[in-house]
Design a protein around this motif. Structure first.
Motif, PDB file in Angstrom:
ATOM      1  N   LEU A  35      36.045  62.604  15.073  1.00  0.00           N
ATOM      2  CA  LEU A  35      37.163  61.950  15.747  1.00  0.00           C
ATOM      3  C   LEU A  35      37.947  61.054  14.799  1.00  0.00           C
ATOM      4  N   ALA A  36      37.258  60.085  14.204  1.00  0.00           N
ATOM      5  CA  ALA A  36      37.960  59.120  13.352  1.00  0.00           C
ATOM      6  C   ALA A  36      38.482  59.767  12.070  1.00  0.00           C
ATOM      7  N   LEU A  37      37.605  60.503  11.371  1.00  0.00           N
ATOM      8  CA  LEU A  37      38.017  61.111  10.093  1.00  0.00           C
ATOM      9  C   LEU A  37      39.147  62.128  10.269  1.00  0.00           C
ATOM     10  N   PRO A  38      39.064  63.068  11.227  1.00  0.00           N
ATOM     11  CA  PRO A  38      40.201  63.980  11.413  1.00  0.00           C
ATOM     12  C   PRO A  38      41.492  63.262  11.795  1.00  0.00           C
ATOM     13  N   THR A  39      41.366  62.181  12.568  1.00  0.00           N
ATOM     14  CA  THR A  39      42.566  61.426  12.941  1.00  0.00           C
ATOM     15  C   THR A  39      43.208  60.788  11.725  1.00  0.00           C
ATOM     16  N   VAL A  40      42.394  60.183  10.874  1.00  0.00           N
ATOM     17  CA  VAL A  40      42.924  59.558   9.659  1.00  0.00           C
ATOM     18  C   VAL A  40      43.575  60.597   8.750  1.00  0.00           C
ATOM     19  N   ILE A  41      42.927  61.754   8.611  1.00  0.00           N
ATOM     20  CA  ILE A  41      43.483  62.810   7.765  1.00  0.00           C
ATOM     21  C   ILE A  41      44.794  63.331   8.339  1.00  0.00           C
ATOM     22  N   ALA A  42      44.807  63.550   9.665  1.00  0.00           N
ATOM     23  CA  ALA A  42      46.010  64.082  10.301  1.00  0.00           C
ATOM     24  C   ALA A  42      47.171  63.114  10.176  1.00  0.00           C
ATOM     25  N   VAL A  43      46.905  61.836  10.420  1.00  0.00           N
ATOM     26  CA  VAL A  43      47.969  60.838  10.326  1.00  0.00           C
ATOM     27  C   VAL A  43      48.397  60.653   8.879  1.00  0.00           C
ATOM     28  N   GLY A  44      47.417  60.624   7.965  1.00  0.00           N
ATOM     29  CA  GLY A  44      47.741  60.386   6.557  1.00  0.00           C
ATOM     30  C   GLY A  44      48.593  61.478   5.955  1.00  0.00           C
ATOM     31  N   THR A  45      48.318  62.740   6.292  1.00  0.00           N
ATOM     32  CA  THR A  45      49.090  63.832   5.708  1.00  0.00           C
ATOM     33  C   THR A  45      50.544  63.802   6.147  1.00  0.00           C
ATOM     34  N   GLY A  46      50.827  63.176   7.277  1.00  0.00           N
ATOM     35  CA  GLY A  46      52.202  63.099   7.740  1.00  0.00           C
ATOM     36  C   GLY A  46      53.082  62.214   6.882  1.00  0.00           C
ATOM     37  N   PHE A  47      52.479  61.375   6.038  1.00  0.00           N
ATOM     38  CA  PHE A  47      53.250  60.457   5.199  1.00  0.00           C
ATOM     39  C   PHE A  47      53.284  60.903   3.735  1.00  0.00           C
ATOM     40  N   PHE A  48      52.857  62.131   3.449  1.00  0.00           N
ATOM     41  CA  PHE A  48      52.851  62.625   2.072  1.00  0.00           C
ATOM     42  C   PHE A  48      53.471  64.013   2.039  1.00  0.00           C
ATOM     43  N   ASP A  49      54.075  64.351   0.911  1.00  0.00           N
ATOM     44  CA  ASP A  49      54.639  65.678   0.745  1.00  0.00           C
ATOM     45  C   ASP A  49      53.614  66.603   0.099  1.00  0.00           C
ATOM     46  N   GLY A  50      54.058  67.799  -0.260  1.00  0.00           N
ATOM     47  CA  GLY A  50      53.143  68.774  -0.833  1.00  0.00           C
ATOM     48  C   GLY A  50      52.585  68.374  -2.174  1.00  0.00           C
ATOM     49  N   ASP A  51      53.277  67.478  -2.901  1.00  0.00           N
ATOM     50  CA  ASP A  51      52.805  67.016  -4.208  1.00  0.00           C
ATOM     51  C   ASP A  51      51.961  65.752  -4.114  1.00  0.00           C
ATOM     52  N   GLY A  52      51.746  65.245  -2.902  1.00  0.00           N
ATOM     53  CA  GLY A  52      50.946  64.040  -2.724  1.00  0.00           C
ATOM     54  C   GLY A  52      51.728  62.755  -2.838  1.00  0.00           C
ATOM     55  N   ALA A  53      53.045  62.817  -2.916  1.00  0.00           N
ATOM     56  CA  ALA A  53      53.876  61.620  -3.015  1.00  0.00           C
ATOM     57  C   ALA A  53      54.215  61.111  -1.615  1.00  0.00           C
ATOM     58  N   PHE A  54      54.286  59.782  -1.493  1.00  0.00           N
ATOM     59  CA  PHE A  54      54.586  59.176  -0.194  1.00  0.00           C
ATOM     60  C   PHE A  54      56.022  59.516   0.213  1.00  0.00           C
ATOM     61  N   THR A  55      56.194  59.869   1.491  1.00  0.00           N
ATOM     62  CA  THR A  55      57.515  60.209   1.999  1.00  0.00           C
ATOM     63  C   THR A  55      57.562  59.967   3.498  1.00  0.00           C
ATOM     64  N   LEU A  56      58.774  59.720   3.973  1.00  0.00           N
ATOM     65  CA  LEU A  56      58.995  59.576   5.415  1.00  0.00           C
ATOM     66  C   LEU A  56      59.744  60.767   5.994  1.00  0.00           C
ATOM     67  N   ASP A  57      59.939  61.793   5.169  1.00  0.00           N
ATOM     68  CA  ASP A  57      60.690  62.952   5.626  1.00  0.00           C
ATOM     69  C   ASP A  57      60.002  63.656   6.788  1.00  0.00           C
ATOM     70  N   ASN A  58      58.670  63.695   6.744  1.00  0.00           N
ATOM     71  CA  ASN A  58      57.948  64.362   7.823  1.00  0.00           C
ATOM     72  C   ASN A  58      58.109  63.620   9.147  1.00  0.00           C
ATOM     73  N   ILE A  59      58.162  62.291   9.082  1.00  0.00           N
ATOM     74  CA  ILE A  59      58.328  61.494  10.299  1.00  0.00           C
ATOM     75  C   ILE A  59      59.740  61.647  10.837  1.00  0.00           C
ATOM     76  N   THR A  60      60.726  61.577   9.946  1.00  0.00           N
ATOM     77  CA  THR A  60      62.106  61.736  10.404  1.00  0.00           C
ATOM     78  C   THR A  60      62.367  63.132  10.934  1.00  0.00           C
ATOM     79  N   ALA A  61      61.575  64.110  10.477  1.00  0.00           N
ATOM     80  CA  ALA A  61      61.744  65.482  10.970  1.00  0.00           C
ATOM     81  C   ALA A  61      61.400  65.602  12.452  1.00  0.00           C
ATOM     82  N   LEU A  62      60.671  64.634  12.993  1.00  0.00           N
ATOM     83  CA  LEU A  62      60.344  64.673  14.418  1.00  0.00           C
ATOM     84  C   LEU A  62      61.591  64.528  15.284  1.00  0.00           C
ATOM     85  N   GLY A  63      62.673  64.029  14.701  1.00  0.00           N
ATOM     86  CA  GLY A  63      63.925  63.935  15.439  1.00  0.00           C
ATOM     87  C   GLY A  63      64.685  65.240  15.509  1.00  0.00           C
TER      88      GLY A  63
END
Length: 296
Positions: A35-63
């Motif tokens: 429960l906790a580990l998959p949640t952290v992984i799922a949430v964490g991947t939403g803030f990174f791109d394919g190269d592992g750099a921090f990004t908010l593009d995935n969050i803004t894509a929800l719009g």
């Protein structure tokens, strides 16, 4: 108590306390790993791109209108099936008020509800395809014997509207399981006191029964909403085209790796689902606290 028995009693008390803590280790490990580990992984991947750099593009894509429509489909489907399941399940519970808790009827209903509430996925999808599919038994019977074509306006079973009946199928038993204890908590003395004061059955339900049951009913309704909102297997097996609800959109994002030009979009979709589920379960917890006063 002598001087020798006192230390022994204290040691037994400490051993019992440590034993109760050790008993929580399997449950804690299960919660952390599944429960906790998959949640952290799922949430964490939403803030990174394919190269592992921090990004908010995935969050803004929800719009994006497509993703907003996906969340809208999940919300109305979950809300509709939760309301229908709660009302039908509550009527079943009300009909069972006079049944003996240890009687055959109550035992059969409880056992069937426990099984049917967990009956989903490929098995449930196959059951509906075999009964009301294009060549299902009921579909063919209605078409050949009565001249009624339930798919005259399109094959709705394999679209989002086709998920309504399968979802209600397991929502009603879940409502019976969760709402029955609330009805059982209604004390006969309350009805007797109402009758002694000159009140009728209508007064009892209006002033006592419904106010007592309302928090439990709303809590069960929220639980049914959360159950439908997070369901995946039945929709994945029945809906073969498109990703019109959030769980199927997450599957599409994971399998295609890029959706609408954004990588790791599955993590941001999961974050959106988590936010909805946290709100729903927080409200459920608050309602259950209030209901606990009457269930005791």
């Amino acid at each position: 108590m002598t001087s020798t028995t006192l230390p022994r009693a204290r040691s037994r008390s400490r051993f019992a306390g440590s034993g109760s803590v050790l008993g929580l280790v399997p449950f804690t490990a299960y919660v952390l790993l599944f429960l906790a580990l998959p949640t952290v992984i799922a949430v964490g991947t939403g803030f990174f791109d394919g190269d592992g750099a921090f990004t908010l593009d995935n969050i803004t894509a929800l719009g994006n209108p497509v993703l907003l429509a996906t969340f809208g489909n999940s919300l109305w489907l979950s809300a509709l099936t939760a309301v229908v399941g709660a009302l039908v399940g509550a009527l079943f519970c009300y009909a069972l008020i006079g049944a003996k808790p240890t009687g055959i009827l109550r035992s059969v209903v409880d056992a069937a509800s426990g099984v049917l509430a967990q009956f989903g996925g490929v098995m449930l999808a196959f059951a509906f395809v075999a009964t009301i599919g294009i060549q299902g038994m009921i579909t063919v019977l209605l078409r050949d014997r009565l001249g009624v074509d339930i798919f005259a306006n399109g094959v709705w079973l394999y679209d989002v509207p086709g998920l309504i009946l399968p979802y209600i199928y397991f929502q009603v038993p879940l409502m019976i399981i969760t709402f029955s204890p609330a009805l059982e908590s209604l004390k006969p003395q309350w009805a007797e006191a109402t009758a002694m004061l000159g009140g009728g059955i209508g007064s009892y339900w209006r002033h006592i029964g419904l106010p007592v049951l309302l928090p439990s009913f709303l809590g069960s309704l929220l639980l049914l909403f959360a159950n439908a909102f997070s369901s995946f297997a039945t929709a994945a097996a029945l809906t073969s085209q498109g990703s019109q609800i959030v769980p199927l959109q997450i599957r599409s994002a994971l399998t295609s790796e890029t959706v609408l030009g954004h990588e790791n979009l599955a993590g941001s979709l999961a974050l959106g689902m988590i936010v909805v589920m946290v709100v729903v379960m927080t409200l459920y917890s608050l309602l259950m606290r209030r209901t606990a006063r009457w269930v005791r």
